[in-house]
Each structure stands twice: as C-alpha cells, then as structure tokens.
Design a protein around this motif. Structure first.
Motif, short mmCIF file in Angstrom:
data_model
loop_
_atom_site.label_atom_id
_atom_site.label_comp_id
_atom_site.label_asym_id
_atom_site.label_seq_id
_atom_site.Cartn_x
_atom_site.Cartn_y
_atom_site.Cartn_z
N GLY A 1 0.82 -1.16 0.01
CA GLY A 1 -0.02 0.08 -0.10
C GLY A 1 0.86 1.26 -0.04
N GLU A 2 1.82 1.38 0.76
CA GLU A 2 2.77 2.46 0.77
C GLU A 2 3.53 2.59 -0.40
N LEU A 3 3.77 1.66 -1.14
CA LEU A 3 4.70 1.54 -2.41
C LEU A 3 3.73 2.12 -3.36
N THR A 4 2.21 1.61 -3.36
CA THR A 4 1.54 1.88 -4.53
C THR A 4 1.06 3.41 -4.30
N GLU A 5 1.04 3.96 -3.23
CA GLU A 5 0.96 5.40 -3.03
C GLU A 5 2.08 6.20 -3.39
N ALA A 6 3.22 5.70 -3.16
CA ALA A 6 4.50 6.44 -3.54
C ALA A 6 4.52 6.70 -5.06
N VAL A 7 4.37 5.37 -5.63
CA VAL A 7 4.66 5.13 -6.93
C VAL A 7 3.35 5.93 -7.82
N GLY A 8 2.31 5.99 -7.32
CA GLY A 8 0.99 6.23 -7.99
C GLY A 8 0.59 5.53 -9.17
N ALA A 9 0.61 4.39 -8.92
CA ALA A 9 -0.12 3.35 -9.91
C ALA A 9 -0.75 2.46 -9.16
N ASP A 10 -1.85 1.77 -9.74
CA ASP A 10 -2.79 0.83 -9.00
C ASP A 10 -1.82 -0.40 -8.44
N GLN A 11 -2.36 -0.91 -7.37
CA GLN A 11 -1.99 -1.82 -6.55
C GLN A 11 -1.46 -3.00 -7.16
N SER A 12 -2.12 -3.46 -8.47
CA SER A 12 -1.91 -4.76 -9.24
C SER A 12 -0.87 -4.49 -9.90
N THR A 13 -0.43 -3.22 -10.61
CA THR A 13 0.85 -2.90 -11.30
C THR A 13 1.89 -2.80 -10.16
N VAL A 14 1.90 -2.52 -8.95
CA VAL A 14 3.01 -2.33 -8.14
C VAL A 14 3.21 -3.73 -7.67
N SER A 15 2.30 -4.72 -7.35
CA SER A 15 2.53 -5.96 -7.32
C SER A 15 3.15 -6.61 -8.29
N LYS A 16 2.80 -6.58 -9.55
CA LYS A 16 3.61 -6.90 -10.63
C LYS A 16 5.04 -6.65 -10.76
N HIS A 17 5.22 -5.31 -10.30
CA HIS A 17 6.84 -4.86 -10.39
C HIS A 17 7.50 -5.52 -9.18
N LEU A 18 6.76 -5.60 -8.10
CA LEU A 18 7.56 -6.38 -7.19
C LEU A 18 7.79 -7.91 -7.12
N ALA A 19 6.73 -8.25 -7.92
CA ALA A 19 6.97 -9.79 -8.31
C ALA A 19 8.24 -10.09 -9.35
N VAL A 20 8.61 -9.20 -10.36
CA VAL A 20 9.60 -9.04 -11.00
C VAL A 20 10.84 -8.86 -10.26
N LEU A 21 10.96 -7.98 -9.31
CA LEU A 21 12.03 -7.66 -8.69
C LEU A 21 12.51 -8.93 -7.65
N LYS A 22 11.22 -9.43 -7.14
CA LYS A 22 11.62 -10.67 -5.99
C LYS A 22 12.08 -11.59 -7.02
N ASP A 23 11.64 -12.22 -8.16
CA ASP A 23 12.06 -12.96 -9.02
C ASP A 23 13.66 -13.20 -9.24
N VAL A 24 14.30 -12.04 -9.27
CA VAL A 24 15.68 -11.84 -9.77
C VAL A 24 16.32 -11.62 -8.20
N GLY A 25 15.75 -11.75 -6.99
CA GLY A 25 16.34 -11.69 -5.87
C GLY A 25 16.74 -10.34 -5.22
N LEU A 26 16.21 -9.19 -6.04
CA LEU A 26 16.65 -7.82 -5.34
C LEU A 26 15.59 -7.53 -4.06
N VAL A 27 14.46 -8.17 -4.03
CA VAL A 27 13.48 -7.85 -2.88
C VAL A 27 13.06 -9.31 -2.40
N SER A 28 12.81 -8.99 -0.99
CA SER A 28 11.95 -10.18 -0.53
C SER A 28 11.06 -9.82 0.25
N VAL A 29 9.97 -10.59 0.64
CA VAL A 29 8.70 -10.14 1.12
C VAL A 29 8.46 -10.94 2.42
N ARG A 30 7.75 -10.03 3.38
CA ARG A 30 7.44 -10.71 4.63
C ARG A 30 5.97 -10.44 4.90
#
Length: 130
Positions: free
Chosen positions: A63-92
C-alpha cells in the motif's frame, strides 16, 4: 573451480583484457551474463528503480509503495514480483499485509554510478555544442 579461459578461481571476477584473446565464451560465463541481464532487465523500469530507491530507506508494504509510485496496486504488485524473482527484494507477510525488503546493500553504489554516467554524458553533450 578455475575458469578454463582465464584460470581465475572466483566466479565473481570479470574476464580480463587478456581473456578476450579467446573470443569463445564458456557456458559458465554465458550463464553469469544471462543472470546479470535478467537483473538489469528487472531494474529497467522507472517505477521499479523508484521502489528500489524507497526500499533502501526502509521496509514498506504494498500500500505504501502503491501510494508512492502513483500506480494501481496490481501494477505495483507485478513490479514487485519481477524484483523478487531476480532476488532484489524479499517479502514478509504480516496478517493480510505484505512487507517488502531490499535484499542487497549495494544499490547505492550502482545508483551513484548511473548518476555519474548521466552527468558525464550531459557534460560531454553540452561541450560538443559549445
């Protein structure tokens, strides 16, 4: 294990100028460059770069990232999935919320390098028209 082209022991070392005499890339090196390209491709979007910049400061929920980026939540979630897939981010997970963390501490140096390239290019372009 030594690289058969260069005799190097470390997988992290980049081939030296002397290694380029044999222009055939080893399978191990090819996989390394493909992995690097995958990470570069994952970072090759302004919103993802911005999210990585934000995550350098602190863990953030979608939610915080969605607000900061100014995109809808599904778009931000897709971006985060791409970053997670290559090991740049993790999720808790915490209840219904997902919190994202940066997995590497070296992005500051990478971003500084990018800014140096941009500044150098701008300086050279200005000098060429003066």
């Amino acid at each position: 294990m030594k690289n058969h082209l260069s005799g190097r022991d470390s997988l992290d070392e980049t081939p030296s100028a002397a290694d380029h005499g044999n222009m055939t890339i080893s399978e191990k090196d090819r996989r390394r460059y493909e992995a690097r390209a995958k990470i570069a491709k994952a970072m090759a979007h302004p919103s993802r770069l911005y999210m990585l910049d934000l995550l350098q400061q602190r863990e953030m929920c979608v939610g915080e990232l969605t607000e900061a980026v100014g995109a809808d939540q599904s778009t931000v979630s897709k971006h985060l999935a791409v970053l997670k897939d290559v090991g740049l981010v993790s999720v808790r997970k915490e209840g219904a919320l997902s919190y994202y963390n940066l997995q590497c501490g070296c992005l500051d140096g990478f971003f500084n390098c990018m800014e140096t390239v941009l500044l150098t290019d701008l300086t050279m372009r200005r000098a060429s028209v003066e």
